[in-house]
Design an enzyme around this catalytic site. Structure first.
Site, PDB file in Angstrom:
ATOM      1  N   ARG A 102       0.876  -1.174   0.000  1.00  0.00           N
ATOM      2  CA  ARG A 102       0.000   0.000   0.000  1.00  0.00           C
ATOM      3  C   ARG A 102       0.909   1.218   0.000  1.00  0.00           C
ATOM      4  NH1 ARG A 102      -5.404   1.119   3.383  1.00  0.00           N
ATOM      5  NH2 ARG A 102      -6.083  -0.221   1.665  1.00  0.00           N
ATOM      6  N   HIS A 129      -7.103   0.796  -6.706  1.00  0.00           N
ATOM      7  CA  HIS A 129      -7.290  -0.135  -5.580  1.00  0.00           C
ATOM      8  C   HIS A 129      -7.882  -1.438  -6.146  1.00  0.00           C
ATOM      9  CE1 HIS A 129      -7.567  -1.594  -1.638  1.00  0.00           C
ATOM     10  NE2 HIS A 129      -8.413  -0.755  -1.088  1.00  0.00           N
ATOM     11  N   GLN A 132      -9.679  -4.109  -3.928  1.00  0.00           N
ATOM     12  CA  GLN A 132     -11.023  -3.683  -3.556  1.00  0.00           C
ATOM     13  C   GLN A 132     -12.000  -4.031  -4.678  1.00  0.00           C
ATOM     14  OE1 GLN A 132     -12.061  -2.061  -0.569  1.00  0.00           O
ATOM     15  NE2 GLN A 132     -13.997  -2.680  -1.463  1.00  0.00           N
ATOM     16  N   ASP A 218     -17.524   6.574  -1.658  1.00  0.00           N
ATOM     17  CA  ASP A 218     -16.289   6.472  -0.871  1.00  0.00           C
ATOM     18  C   ASP A 218     -16.044   7.844  -0.241  1.00  0.00           C
ATOM     19  OD1 ASP A 218     -13.844   5.656   0.189  1.00  0.00           O
ATOM     20  OD2 ASP A 218     -12.766   5.742  -1.717  1.00  0.00           O
ATOM     21  N   CYS A 258     -16.396   1.137   0.147  1.00  0.00           N
ATOM     22  CA  CYS A 258     -15.207   0.304   0.384  1.00  0.00           C
ATOM     23  C   CYS A 258     -14.765   0.346   1.843  1.00  0.00           C
ATOM     24  CB  CYS A 258     -14.086   0.733  -0.542  1.00  0.00           C
ATOM     25  SG  CYS A 258     -13.617   2.451  -0.325  1.00  0.00           S
ATOM     26  N   ARG A 286     -13.446  -9.164   0.685  1.00  0.00           N
ATOM     27  CA  ARG A 286     -12.009  -8.904   0.512  1.00  0.00           C
ATOM     28  C   ARG A 286     -11.219 -10.169   0.837  1.00  0.00           C
ATOM     29  NH1 ARG A 286     -10.114  -3.640   0.963  1.00  0.00           N
ATOM     30  NH2 ARG A 286      -8.178  -4.601   0.278  1.00  0.00           N
TER      31      ARG A 286
HETATM   32  N1   CP Z   1     -11.199  -0.682   1.888  1.00  0.00           N
HETATM   33  C1   CP Z   1      -9.961  -0.734   2.376  1.00  0.00           C
HETATM   34  O1   CP Z   1      -8.979  -0.919   1.660  1.00  0.00           O
HETATM   35  O2   CP Z   1      -9.889  -0.596   3.738  1.00  0.00           O
HETATM   36  P1   CP Z   1      -8.576  -0.396   4.603  1.00  0.00           P
HETATM   37  O3   CP Z   1      -8.041   0.972   4.308  1.00  0.00           O
HETATM   38  O4   CP Z   1      -9.037  -0.551   6.019  1.00  0.00           O
HETATM   39  O5   CP Z   1      -7.573  -1.447   4.218  1.00  0.00           O
HETATM   40  N1  NVA Z   2     -10.188   6.337  -1.395  1.00  0.00           N
HETATM   41  C1  NVA Z   2      -9.798   5.899  -0.079  1.00  0.00           C
HETATM   42  C2  NVA Z   2      -9.924   4.416   0.015  1.00  0.00           C
HETATM   43  C3  NVA Z   2      -9.547   3.821   1.318  1.00  0.00           C
HETATM   44  C4  NVA Z   2      -9.657   2.330   1.330  1.00  0.00           C
HETATM   45  C5  NVA Z   2      -8.378   6.346   0.213  1.00  0.00           C
HETATM   46  O1  NVA Z   2      -7.537   6.273  -0.685  1.00  0.00           O
HETATM   47  O2  NVA Z   2      -8.104   6.799   1.319  1.00  0.00           O
END
Ligand code: CP
Ligand code: NVA
Length: 302
Positions: A102, A129, A132, A218, A258, A286
Site C-alpha cells: 500500500r 485499488h 477492492q 467512498d 469500500c 475482501r
Molecule cells: N477498503 C480498504 O482498503 O480498507 P482499509 O483501508 O481498512 O484497508
Molecule cells: N479512497 C480511499 C480508500 C480507502 C480504502 C483512500 O484512498 O483513502
C-alpha cells in the site's frame, strides 16, 4: 509470473475465474473447510499508509490457507531510511513468494513490480485499488449479477478509477457522478470509454442513480488529501448518499462503500445501517477474493 498493479492487468476471463474461485473459497470457509493451498508460502505486506481491511484480510487469507504473512511498516523497513525500491524488491524476491504493498504514489508499486522476481499486488495507491475491485465485483455478482447498472457517487478517486477499468473489461453500465474537477483519472477514462460506451461521466448524482442496481460511494478526502478536507466537504455536499438520493434508484438497489466511511459525510447512518446496505458483505469478500488472488498468482492448481 503475474502482478496485480492495476485491475486492467486482468482479462475478463481471469476476473471471472478469480470470482468463481473466491465464491468456492467462501463456501468452503462457511463449511469449516480450510485447505493448505498456500502451505510454506509467505506474503510480505508493506504499508506506507494505514489499513484495517486490507491488512487483516490478507493476513487471515494467508493464515487460513496454511501460509504466513509479514506486516511491514514502511518506516520500520530500510525503505523508510532511503533504501532503493529496486533493491528492496530484489531482496524480498529471495525471501517471500509474493509482496502486497500500500503506497502513496502509484509509481512506487510500478517500480517495485518492475524489479521483482515474485508477484506484486497493489493494496491501494493514489491511482488504483484493484483488490477492492475484486471484492466489489464478487459482491455485485452475488447480489445483482454482472450485468447490473452501477452508479458511483462522489470523488473520482483510486477506488473509482479501478471500478471504471473493471466496467471497461467486463462491459457493465457504470455512471460516475462527481463534482466538476473531481472526475476519475483522465487517461483511465479515455481508455475505458474506448472499450465500453456504457460508461458515463456526469455531474448529477440523481441522474446517475436513477434506476441503478448498485450505488457506490467512498470518502470525500482520501489518504494523503487531508489538507484539502475543508474545501472537499463543501464541494461534495450535494453528493451525499442518503435516503433521499437512493430513493431514485431501483427499490432493491444495494449500497456499497469500500470503507472506512465517514458517517454523516459521504454516507448517512441511515443508509450505512439500512436494509439496502451491502457494505459488510463487501468488506468480508475482501478475504475470499484475495485468497483466490493469492492462490492464482502463486500458481497453485486447485
Ligand atoms: N477498503 C480498504 O482498503 O480498507 P482499509 O483501508 O481498512 O484497508
Ligand atoms: N479512497 C480511499 C480508500 C480507502 C480504502 C483512500 O484512498 O483513502
Amino acid at each position: 509470473m503475474r502482478h496485480l498493479v492495476s485491475i486492467s492487468d486482468l482479462s475478463k476471463e481471469e476476473i471471472v475465474y478469480l470470482l468463481d474461485l473466491a465464491d468456492r473459497l467462501k463456501e468452503e470457509r462457511r463449511n469449516g473447510i480450510f485447505k493448505e493451498y498456500l502451505k510454506n508460502r509467505s506474503l510480505a505486506m508493506i504499508f506506507e499508509l494505514p489499513s484495517t481491511r486490507t491488512r487483516v484480510s490478507f493476513e487471515v487469507a494467508m493464515c487460513e490457507a496454511g501460509g504466513h504473512a509479514l506486516y511491514l511498516n514502511w518506516n520500520d523497513l530500510q525503505l523508510g531510511r532511503g533504501e532503493a525500491i529496486k533493491d528492496t524488491a530484489r531482496v524480498m524476491s529471495r525471501y517471500v513468494h509474493a509482496v502486497m504493498m500500500r503506497v502513496r504514489r502509484h509509481e512506487t508499486v510500478v517500480e517495485f513490480a518492475n524489479h521483482s522476481g515474485i508477484p506484486v499486488i497493489n493494496g491501494l495507491s493514489n491511482l488504483e485499488h484493484p483488490c477492492q475491485t475484486l471484492a466489489d465485483l464478487q459482491t455485485i455478482r452475488e447480489r445483482k449479477g454482472l450485468d447490473a447498472v452501477v452508479a458511483w457517487v462522489g470523488d473520482g478517486n483510486n477506488v473509482c478509477n479501478s471500478l471504471v477499468l473493471a466496467a471497461s473489461i467486463l462491459g457493465f453500465e457504470l455512471r460516475v457522478a462527481t463534482p466538476e474537477g473531481y472526475e476519475p483519472d483522465k487517461q483511465i477514462v479515455e481508455k475505458a470509454l474506448s472499450e465500453n460506451t456504457k460508461i458515463k461521466i456526469m455531474h448529477d448524482p440523481v441522474e446517475a442513480v436513477k434506476g441503478a442496481d448498485v450505488i457506490y460511494t467512498d470518502v470525500w478526502a482520501s489518504m494523503g488529501q487531508e489538507s484539502e478536507k475543508k474545501e472537499r466537504l463543501r464541494v461534495f455536499k450535494p453528493y451525499q448518499v442518503n435516503s433521499e438520493l437512493i430513493s431514485n434508484a431501483d427499490e432493491d438497489a444495494i449500497v456499497l462503500h469500500c470503507l472506512p466511511a465517514h458517517r454523516g459525510e459521504e454516507i448517512t447512518d441511515e443508509v450505512m445501517d439500512g436494509k439496502q446496505s451491502a457494505v459488510f458483505d463487501q468488506a468480508e469478500n475482501r478475504l475470499h477474493a484475495q485468497k483466490a488472488l493469492l492462490i492464482w498468482l502463486l500458481g497453485v492448481e486447485i
